[in-house]
Motif scaffolding. Sequence first.
Motif, PDB file in Angstrom:
ATOM      1  N   LEU A 148      18.214   1.196  26.485  1.00 32.13           N
ATOM      2  CA  LEU A 148      19.394   1.521  25.896  1.00 32.13           C
ATOM      3  C   LEU A 148      20.518   1.761  26.742  1.00 32.13           C
ATOM      4  CD1 LEU A 148      17.778   3.413  23.003  1.00 32.13           C
ATOM      5  CD2 LEU A 148      18.886   1.180  22.805  1.00 32.13           C
ATOM      6  N   HIS A 150      24.288   3.596  26.650  1.00 33.63           N
ATOM      7  CA  HIS A 150      25.101   4.233  25.822  1.00 33.63           C
ATOM      8  C   HIS A 150      26.626   4.049  26.333  1.00 33.63           C
ATOM      9  CE1 HIS A 150      22.843   7.113  23.618  1.00 33.63           C
ATOM     10  NE2 HIS A 150      21.620   6.793  24.370  1.00 33.63           N
ATOM     11  N   LEU A 193      12.898   7.765  21.523  1.00 33.46           N
ATOM     12  CA  LEU A 193      12.955   6.591  22.439  1.00 33.46           C
ATOM     13  C   LEU A 193      11.566   6.307  22.794  1.00 33.46           C
ATOM     14  CD1 LEU A 193      16.265   6.503  24.111  1.00 33.46           C
ATOM     15  CD2 LEU A 193      15.652   5.651  21.896  1.00 33.46           C
ATOM     16  N   ILE A 198      10.856   2.740  24.689  1.00 38.94           N
ATOM     17  CA  ILE A 198      12.071   2.432  25.713  1.00 38.94           C
ATOM     18  C   ILE A 198      11.887   3.236  26.789  1.00 38.94           C
ATOM     19  CG2 ILE A 198      14.398   3.321  26.037  1.00 38.94           C
ATOM     20  CD1 ILE A 198      14.176   1.142  23.729  1.00 38.94           C
ATOM     21  N   VAL A 201      17.597   4.264  30.048  1.00 33.57           N
ATOM     22  CA  VAL A 201      19.017   4.486  29.639  1.00 33.57           C
ATOM     23  C   VAL A 201      20.071   4.651  30.366  1.00 33.57           C
ATOM     24  CG1 VAL A 201      18.074   5.609  27.240  1.00 33.57           C
ATOM     25  CG2 VAL A 201      18.715   7.123  29.336  1.00 33.57           C
ATOM     26  N   VAL A 394      22.431  -2.489  19.145  1.00 26.18           N
ATOM     27  CA  VAL A 394      21.839  -1.777  17.873  1.00 26.18           C
ATOM     28  C   VAL A 394      23.034  -1.118  17.358  1.00 26.18           C
ATOM     29  CG1 VAL A 394      20.324   0.123  17.183  1.00 26.18           C
ATOM     30  CG2 VAL A 394      19.872  -1.151  19.271  1.00 26.18           C
ATOM     31  N   SER A 444      23.106   1.593  22.555  1.00 23.73           N
ATOM     32  CA  SER A 444      22.506   2.521  21.304  1.00 23.73           C
ATOM     33  C   SER A 444      23.438   2.586  19.873  1.00 23.73           C
ATOM     34  CB  SER A 444      22.295   3.892  22.072  1.00 23.73           C
ATOM     35  OG  SER A 444      21.610   4.800  20.923  1.00 23.73           O
ATOM     36  N   LEU A 462      17.452   1.204  15.446  1.00 26.78           N
ATOM     37  CA  LEU A 462      16.832   1.844  16.753  1.00 26.78           C
ATOM     38  C   LEU A 462      15.307   1.533  16.827  1.00 26.78           C
ATOM     39  CD1 LEU A 462      18.147   3.341  19.222  1.00 26.78           C
ATOM     40  CD2 LEU A 462      17.616   5.599  17.933  1.00 26.78           C
TER      41      LEU A 462
END
Length: 678
Positions: A148, A150, A193, A198, A201, A394, A444, A462
Amino acid sequence: NYPWPALPSGADPAWLPPAPERGSLRLKLAGVGPLIDTVRAELAELTGAGAGQLVDGTAEADVVFTTADRADELASGDLAGFDVESAEGLSQEGFAVLRQAGRVAVVGGSDRGLLYGYHHWRRQLRNGTAADGPEAEIHAPATAIRMLNHWDNMAVHPVMGQVERGYSGGSLFYADGALREDLTRVHHYARLLASTGINRVALNNVNVGPLEATLLTERLGDVVRLAEIFRAQGIAVHLSVNFSSPMLLGGLPSADPADPDVAQWWSRTADAIYAEIPDFGGFLVKADSEGQPGPYRYGRDHAEGANMLARAVAPHGGLVFWRAFVYNHQQDWRDRSTDRARAAFDHFVPLDGGFDENVILQVKYGPMDFQVREPVSPVIGAMPGTRLAAEFQVTQEYTGQQKHACYLAPLWSQVLGFDFEGEDVGGGESRRVSGLVDAVVAVSNVGADEHWCGHPFAQANLFAFGRLAWDPALAPEDILREWVQSTYDDVELRDVVVELLRDSWQTYEDYTAPLGVGWMVRPGQHYGPDVDGYEYTPWGTYHFADREGIGVDRTVATGTGFTGQYPLPWAARYEQLDSCPDELLLFFHHVPYTHRLGSGETVIQHIYDTHFAGVERVEEMVAAWETVRHRAPAPVAQRVSERFAEQLRSAVEWRDQLTTYFSRKSGVADEHGRHIHP
Ligand code: GCU
């Protein structure tokens, strides 16, 4: 030991409510290690919530959790009677669930695999299928890197706010220019996550401001704290970096990748990071894109830029995710020859084979920008000598901004399953997007919002992203069921929510932009209709509607030649009007309003029909929700109702603006005589 601070009571636990089931299970965990401690803490939470008790030593257990390297040793004890052989050869992240006379063994390929196995079992416990099932289930992720991104800023950006394209309040990580003191929710986010698989990140926005740039150096301590939390869930952290960092932070006169001082600055900086964070994932870079600095400034190409950074992290096992989102954002709308859809291919395909082994080229799934419908980016099929990531959103920038319920797994599943050789020709797995990429990445949708995602139903996206990244062959509807079973207790509520969300992407498409044309949104914010909002702007995002017709001619024969970036059979299919799929018609062709689609309808009638039908469908969704809202936790019920009210208002606005616009432009009446505002 890894205990995490509890969420305040009443906080939305998303799909990990504390007690999947009350019961008397005896649970046993064998092994040592940091991620084993995480599993232990998970088990302690479960038993604390009434799911049973933890046992050890020689006590009999109903469920045993262990790792493959201990399986032999346990074969005569806790694993006696289980089909342990089928757990041989598990991949590191893989796991087996073995069953024997009502008892269960969850065996991880490593402690990380065990963590994933634990969450798999927990979902089964929740839906009542943990104890009975096949004697041996074997699972392993299809994609090694499941990540993911951010788009969080530390400082509040004057236009984009704390989180760029964020629709869930502020950042989970940062507030007012600093790392948050209380990171309780980050612990729980990391758990959420990990429970979907996942494993990486990126902690800050790809548009890296001056304050965020300092995460690399002065503010590394903040990254260390976040890395600790994510590490406990098997997740490596990355930083988005500004290509000009050697100038911004190091006082160098340039950031030229060919300058040895620049390369050295990056190496030293990487060394300092790895000294503090040995499992640091690496860098994510948006270069020469929408005003960000990059190698073009110095007359270097993107392979030179990416490789220079890659060499700084390579000695530590780090990766560089280099984005392919490079295009001219200062185009002249009068210039019909420049086509933004072509840009990524034109910039990057000639560089195939020139990127270092630890560079991953991160390509948006479509050639434009996360529209509700786009063809798959041809770049993904054209770079066999480069490691690739497919990038998704997402966060619902163009799909209703978490005010609209829009379950996106069907879109992602279609993209991941797209076969560059054509389904009927049969390239098979190796020519599918999922077989061509090393990484599946998404922006995310989480923030400081009490429901994590603004819309409680956006949690489904998510969850689904992690599950699809793990196994792109999963059916979107099955994932939706898994999510709803994990999240809500009430059976009727679950059924209605599945019903509401299943086709909500299609519904959103129906009342917004037709036939792949995209971009009819309000410029800048990207919410709500504005058919001509982008038509005369420099962004390269046009629909070319006139009184005769609409669409972008991207053919080789008479248009921009974009169709020629696909291999056969797609190049020919998209090129020819009669074989171009209806849903992408206006992406590839400019046609008269009276053109008949494969469905037999005219384009104009399709626009009218889908817009009326889309609103009717939203009305049905709202009505269905009203019948079950009392079965949901009160704060969820209230939030969802508010969002549905806005979705309906907005869908009506879309319908009215689009039908009026096209009836005025075309002068063609609706065959069904419905009211269209003059
Ligand atoms: C979109 C989005 C931007 C973002 C960009 C990117 O254009 O609107 O906010 O920065 O994508 O992916 O880099």
